[in-house]
Design an enzyme around this catalytic site. Structure first.
Site, PDB file in Angstrom:
ATOM      1  CD  GLN A  48     146.829  50.630  28.892  1.00  0.00           C
ATOM      2  OE1 GLN A  48     146.307  49.855  27.738  1.00  0.00           O
ATOM      3  NE2 GLN A  48     146.799  50.335  29.884  1.00  0.00           N
ATOM      4  N   GLY A  49     147.732  53.511  24.209  1.00  0.00           N
ATOM      5  CA  GLY A  49     147.725  52.973  22.822  1.00  0.00           C
ATOM      6  C   GLY A  49     148.912  53.913  21.967  1.00  0.00           C
ATOM      7  N   GLY A  50     148.708  55.307  22.104  1.00  0.00           N
ATOM      8  CA  GLY A  50     149.706  56.026  21.190  1.00  0.00           C
ATOM      9  C   GLY A  50     149.332  57.200  20.407  1.00  0.00           C
ATOM     10  CD  GLU A 116     145.593  52.142  18.865  1.00  0.00           C
ATOM     11  OE1 GLU A 116     146.414  52.282  19.674  1.00  0.00           O
ATOM     12  OE2 GLU A 116     144.929  53.333  18.604  1.00  0.00           O
ATOM     13  CG  HIS A 243     138.798  51.786  25.236  1.00  0.00           C
ATOM     14  ND1 HIS A 243     138.992  50.483  25.414  1.00  0.00           N
ATOM     15  CD2 HIS A 243     139.816  52.318  24.909  1.00  0.00           C
ATOM     16  CE1 HIS A 243     140.063  50.354  24.538  1.00  0.00           C
ATOM     17  NE2 HIS A 243     140.710  51.439  24.444  1.00  0.00           N
ATOM     18  NE  ARG A 291     139.248  53.504  21.067  1.00  0.00           N
ATOM     19  CZ  ARG A 291     140.253  54.398  21.657  1.00  0.00           C
ATOM     20  NH1 ARG A 291     139.752  55.224  22.229  1.00  0.00           N
ATOM     21  NH2 ARG A 291     141.676  53.780  21.690  1.00  0.00           N
ATOM     22  CG  HIS A 352     138.081  55.896  26.974  1.00  0.00           C
ATOM     23  ND1 HIS A 352     139.289  55.453  27.680  1.00  0.00           N
ATOM     24  CD2 HIS A 352     138.894  55.891  25.555  1.00  0.00           C
ATOM     25  CE1 HIS A 352     140.600  55.652  27.067  1.00  0.00           C
ATOM     26  NE2 HIS A 352     140.271  55.953  25.711  1.00  0.00           N
ATOM     27  NE  ARG A 387     139.381  59.470  21.548  1.00  0.00           N
ATOM     28  CZ  ARG A 387     140.450  58.656  22.034  1.00  0.00           C
ATOM     29  NH1 ARG A 387     141.562  58.829  21.347  1.00  0.00           N
ATOM     30  NH2 ARG A 387     140.016  57.720  22.933  1.00  0.00           N
TER      31      ARG A 387
END
Length: 528
Positions: A48-50, A116, A243, A291, A352, A387
């Site tokens: 979703q994010g980018g 983010e 996630h 995260r 995730h 990550r």
């Protein structure tokens, strides 16, 4: 049946399709993409994010992005890999745009950049809140329009072919192992032989080994398992990223709906059911911490308070702006009775992303000659122990470019190996006990979630090891007796991947990045 392709690509996400487009453009031979389901079902579509890339040069620069990546990775990243991805990201963003990807822009024509967790600047290019789906759409259109790329949908790679299949003894100490292609299960449940001069593994993630994951059900770690069985080098599998914020909706676990990190960059605050914001207790960056920190904090609060989820609150933000930035999340939550402009979103961590995988160099070359690995199934060293958000899509396209250049340069050095035998399943029976596969599949998810999750211990890991060993023996026995099927092969791969995650977690005698164990002290970077 036997097929021959100069470039055999196993997997059809951003890594596989961008590699295919680049080698097809070079006109150096026949190109084939093997896709285990349909072309549109890949991990890429669920992102979703980018995509992270230095774009706003007035505020951002490569050094900042490199620093953020290494900090998030707990300082065990491969610095050369980090520099390669960060510095080559802008030119690969241009390639994505040329292939038809639309990133959101402001009225003045500049990219509308998000920020983010773990990023010091706004550098996330996106398309609303479904960036991965937009990239997948553009690449699918480009690949399908290219007459030099053959696409084999609903074909499943069973094993890569090495000299082992010619009768040679191959071990992890063998100085040279060569890949000659792959055995592939076709839609008629027959195994065909695909010979290649160059083989590229880009099979995506392995989140399906856990009970709850943001990955699709097809993310069963096929690439890592195939390469490990072929005696290739696999690395850093203990670093499984959970996630922090998947939508808590009982019954939706494969995949669990992702609530993008960008929503916290937008100003979303993690809260307990009583409305208390809790992240500042764990990190001064609050809800925008990396995260691993956020996922562990949520896990701890859930256990401490006896709750099965926490909440992400964006009700203090402008309702129309929220709907504009996150239209799909708004629509999804509304479908289950939650208006995110008025109510908090129930969230919990879910498996995730795999930071480890098939070990490769800066050209995407694995330890097996003629075999490349790119995308999530590979371990480039970019992510280290954790990550940084939105670094994965750009890693995939940067390494696809590096692997394409290297393989185009060397493909003429390789010949097809016509001595490879066809797949032999003589004496095997049709499997009438599919319940064994279904039940074992559930057991793998339970074992991994209960014993090899966000917080680990020696006792839990030993229990996982023992349970997986028993499942391995049972499944290998079944594999030898019956005619193969995709679900049996996927189960076999999941057990292999679960074993690798567990073994490497046992071997790491420290808390580092995403690997957190209660039996070993925190290292210096974690002490406060």
């Amino acid at each position: 049946m036997t097929y021959k392709y100069d470039f055999l690509i196993i997997g059809a996400g951003i890594a596989g399709m961008s590699y295919a487009l680049k080698v097809a453009k070079a006109k150096k031979g026949k190109v084939c993409i093997i896709c285990k389901t349909t072309l549109d079902e890949a991990n890429t579509r669920f992102a979703q994010g980018g995509v992270a890339s230095v774009t706003n040069l007035e505020l951002d620069n490569f050094d900042k992005h490199i620093h953020d990546t290494i900090v998030a990775g707990d300082y065990i990243n491969d610095v050369d890999a980090v520099k390669q991805v960060v510095t080559k990201a802008p030119e690969q963003i241009k390639a994505l745009v040329e292939w038809g990807t639309n990133f959101d822009k402001k009225n003045n024509g500049d990219y509308d950049l998000h920020r983010e967790g773990g990023h010091s600047e706004f550098r996330i290019l996106h398309h609303a809140d479904d960036t991965g789906a937009e990239i997948q759409r553009a690449l699918m259109a480009a690949v399908r329009a290219n007459p030099d790329i053959e696409i084999k949908e609903n074909h499943f790679a069973v094993e890569i072919i090495t000299q082992h299949h010619l009768g040679a003894r191959v071990t992890r100490r063998s100085p040279y192992i060569y890949c000659y292609g792959a055995y592939v299960l076709n839609p008629e449940n027959k195994v065909d032989t695909y010979l290649s001069r160059v083989t590229v593994m880009c099979t995506g993630g392995c989140g399906a080994v856990y009970q709850t994951t943001t990955n699709p059900v097809i993310a069963t770690g096929d690439g890592e398992a195939m390469v490990y069985r072929a005696k290739g080098t696999v690395k850093d599998m203990e670093f499984v990223q959970f996630h922090p914020t998947s939508l808590y909706h009982p019954g939706e676990t494969h995949p669990a709906y992702l609530i993008t990190e960008a929503m916290r960059g937008y100003g979303g605050i993690l809260k307990l059911p009583n409305g208390e914001a809790f992240m500042k207790k764990y990190d001064e960056r609050g809800s925008l911490a990396p995260r691993d920190i956020v996922a562990r904090a949520i896990d701890k609060e859930m256990k401490k308070n006896g709750i099965d989820h926490v909440y992400l609150d964006v009700t203090h933000k402008d309702p129309e702006e929220t709907k504009h930035h996150f239209p799909n999340i708004y629509k999804k939550c509304l479908s289950i009775g939650i208006d995110i402009t008025k109510e908090m979103i129930p969230v919990r961590p879910a498996a995730h992303y795999m930071c480890g995988g098939i070990k490769v160099d800066l050209n995407g070359c694995s330890s097996i000659e003629r075999l490349y690995a790119i995308g999530e199934c590979s371990c480039t060293g970019l992510h280290g122990g954790n990550r940084l958000a939105s670094n994965s899509l750009i890693e995939a396209v940067v390494y696809a470019d590096a692997a394409a250049k290297h393989s185009i340069e060397h493909v003429d050095d390789y010949d097809f190996n016509d001595k490879v035998p066809e797949w032999n399943d003589e004496g095997t029976l049709t499997n009438e006990e599919h319940v064994l596969i279904t039940q074992a599949n559930k057991e793998v998810g339970e074992i991994m979630s209960n014993y090899v999750g966000i917080v680990r211990s020696d006792l839990r890991l030993k229990r996982a090891w023992d349970r997986l060993d028993l499942l391995y023996e049972e499944t290998e026995s079944l594999f030898k007796r019956v005619k193969i099927s995709r679900d049996l092969c996927e189960l076999r791969n999941m057990i292999n991947v679960g074993y690798l995650i567990t073994r490497m977690a046992i071997e790491r005698k420290e808390c580092r990045g995403l690997h957190y164990t209660i039996d070993y002290p925190l290292h210096a970077y974690d002490k406060k």
